[in-house]
Design a protein around this motif. Sequence first.
Motif, PDB file in Angstrom:
ATOM      1  N   VAL A 219       0.343  -0.987  -0.064  1.00 13.67           N
ATOM      2  CA  VAL A 219       0.100  -0.368  -0.028  1.00 13.67           C
ATOM      3  C   VAL A 219       0.298   0.959  -0.139  1.00 13.67           C
ATOM      4  O   VAL A 219       1.302   1.773  -1.358  1.00 13.67           O
ATOM      5  CB  VAL A 219      -0.948   0.329   1.526  1.00 13.67           C
ATOM      6  CG1 VAL A 219      -1.740   1.119   1.123  1.00 13.67           C
ATOM      7  CG2 VAL A 219      -1.840  -0.836   1.366  1.00 13.67           C
ATOM      8  N   LEU A 220       1.729   1.037   0.713  1.00 17.90           N
ATOM      9  CA  LEU A 220       3.082   2.505   0.689  1.00 17.90           C
ATOM     10  C   LEU A 220       2.907   2.751  -0.106  1.00 17.90           C
ATOM     11  O   LEU A 220       3.729   3.871  -0.487  1.00 17.90           O
ATOM     12  CB  LEU A 220       3.313   2.569   2.276  1.00 17.90           C
ATOM     13  CG  LEU A 220       2.345   2.367   3.586  1.00 17.90           C
ATOM     14  CD1 LEU A 220       3.548   2.341   5.070  1.00 17.90           C
ATOM     15  CD2 LEU A 220       1.931   3.665   3.960  1.00 17.90           C
ATOM     16  N   ILE A 221       4.128   1.719  -0.007  1.00 23.89           N
ATOM     17  CA  ILE A 221       5.081   1.763  -1.647  1.00 23.89           C
ATOM     18  C   ILE A 221       4.628   2.546  -2.785  1.00 23.89           C
ATOM     19  O   ILE A 221       5.132   3.057  -3.877  1.00 23.89           O
ATOM     20  CB  ILE A 221       6.271   0.836  -1.943  1.00 23.89           C
ATOM     21  CG1 ILE A 221       7.317   0.845  -2.868  1.00 23.89           C
ATOM     22  CG2 ILE A 221       4.779  -0.559  -2.911  1.00 23.89           C
ATOM     23  CD1 ILE A 221       8.123   1.937  -1.817  1.00 23.89           C
ATOM     24  N   GLY A 222       3.030   2.006  -3.475  1.00 19.24           N
ATOM     25  CA  GLY A 222       2.395   2.822  -4.102  1.00 19.24           C
ATOM     26  C   GLY A 222       2.133   3.904  -4.186  1.00 19.24           C
ATOM     27  O   GLY A 222       2.657   4.667  -4.816  1.00 19.24           O
ATOM     28  N   LEU A 223       2.407   5.070  -3.104  1.00 20.28           N
ATOM     29  CA  LEU A 223       1.714   5.947  -2.388  1.00 20.28           C
ATOM     30  C   LEU A 223       3.160   6.632  -2.639  1.00 20.28           C
ATOM     31  O   LEU A 223       3.406   8.082  -3.438  1.00 20.28           O
ATOM     32  CB  LEU A 223       0.942   6.388  -1.595  1.00 20.28           C
ATOM     33  CG  LEU A 223      -0.086   5.288  -0.497  1.00 20.28           C
ATOM     34  CD1 LEU A 223       0.046   5.715   0.610  1.00 20.28           C
ATOM     35  CD2 LEU A 223      -1.126   7.016  -1.859  1.00 20.28           C
ATOM     36  N   ILE A 224       3.797   6.229  -2.759  1.00 19.08           N
ATOM     37  CA  ILE A 224       5.536   6.845  -2.415  1.00 19.08           C
ATOM     38  C   ILE A 224       6.111   7.072  -4.169  1.00 19.08           C
ATOM     39  O   ILE A 224       6.702   7.018  -4.503  1.00 19.08           O
ATOM     40  CB  ILE A 224       6.449   5.652  -2.030  1.00 19.08           C
ATOM     41  CG1 ILE A 224       6.497   6.328  -0.079  1.00 19.08           C
ATOM     42  CG2 ILE A 224       8.325   6.369  -2.150  1.00 19.08           C
ATOM     43  CD1 ILE A 224       7.221   5.134   0.100  1.00 19.08           C
TER      44      ILE A 224
END
Length: 361
Positions: free
Chosen positions: A195-200
């Motif tokens: 989830v978070l790497i997608g935002l980054i």
Amino acid sequence: MQTLHQMPVPGQPVNITTLENFFPGYFALVMATGIVSIGLQLWGYHVPAISLLAANVCFFIILLLILFLRIYRYPQIVWSDLHHPARGVTFLTLVAGTNILGSQLVIILNRADWALYVWITGFVLWALLLYTFFLFNILKEPKPVFEQSISGAWLLIVVSTESVAVLGALIAVHSSYIAFIALCTYMIGGMLYLVLIGLIFYRWLFISMKAELLTPPYWINMGAVAITALAGSRLVMFGRSHPGLEHWTYFVETFTLFFWAFASWWVPLLFLLFFYRHFIARVPLQYDPQYWSMVFPLGMYGVCTFNYAKITGFAFLLPVSHLFVFIGAVTWIIVGIGLIIELVKRVKVNNSAQQVFRNNV
């Protein structure tokens, strides 16, 4: 004086000149020292490994005392930091540092009994800090500007979660409940990473990224998935030594390949970005506590590759592990020298200020 309410947004150096604005993510020093120590131990360098363990205990105690003193002196500022979208996640270095210190106790001293209490402490801190951070940022209004909040530091959410899994797998012999929690936190950390790497990626690809913004915490892009691969490897090792757990070890081993491959993919890109930032864009190389967030992923990649090679029999990966443990150790020394120089400068500045004050009096 700059307070933490005025601290720079992600992409700017961190000011730590006073207790009031002391960087809450400084437990990354414990994380970096711990993983380099573990890597050295795995490759048979016992004397430097145990020396770094002793140093890490000192670092942990000193930073813990600073944290308690800061909470006592500036409780409102600490509370504000805790639920701030950019600074709050850095408190999770306390969780990861605690669990990595516990892993050192097991791997270097073979003291799983001591590590059990460390794991319980780390697990409680993980639950308290993570849910506090998420609760306040979900309910917070108005919402912060995306590019001023999201950074590689957000992946400390994953690192802290997987650190619970890593230490849990090392001490799972104490209880099947610990093994179950370790497996669950491994899965939770993997989900959160995706989830978070997608935002980054969205931040990097679709919003302006100047060289100054490519700060050391973005190395956690690789470190977070590397510690996930390490957790998976440790769980596979535990499962293979306990009959009846084979049904999930095959599943975990497959996912571990997925995470290790992703960690490996990051390595060339991060080195290229580091070269671009400092040698093409000419961003000065100067000490910043955030550089410990660069040391940790380098050491972690070496350690996770070592363990992954062991569970798969891929001996050709072992030289890669040895290389990155060496790189992590050298980087630790360089950043450590930077820290010493910075401390000496601060002492000289304080002495000069006191001398000026005496002369005026």
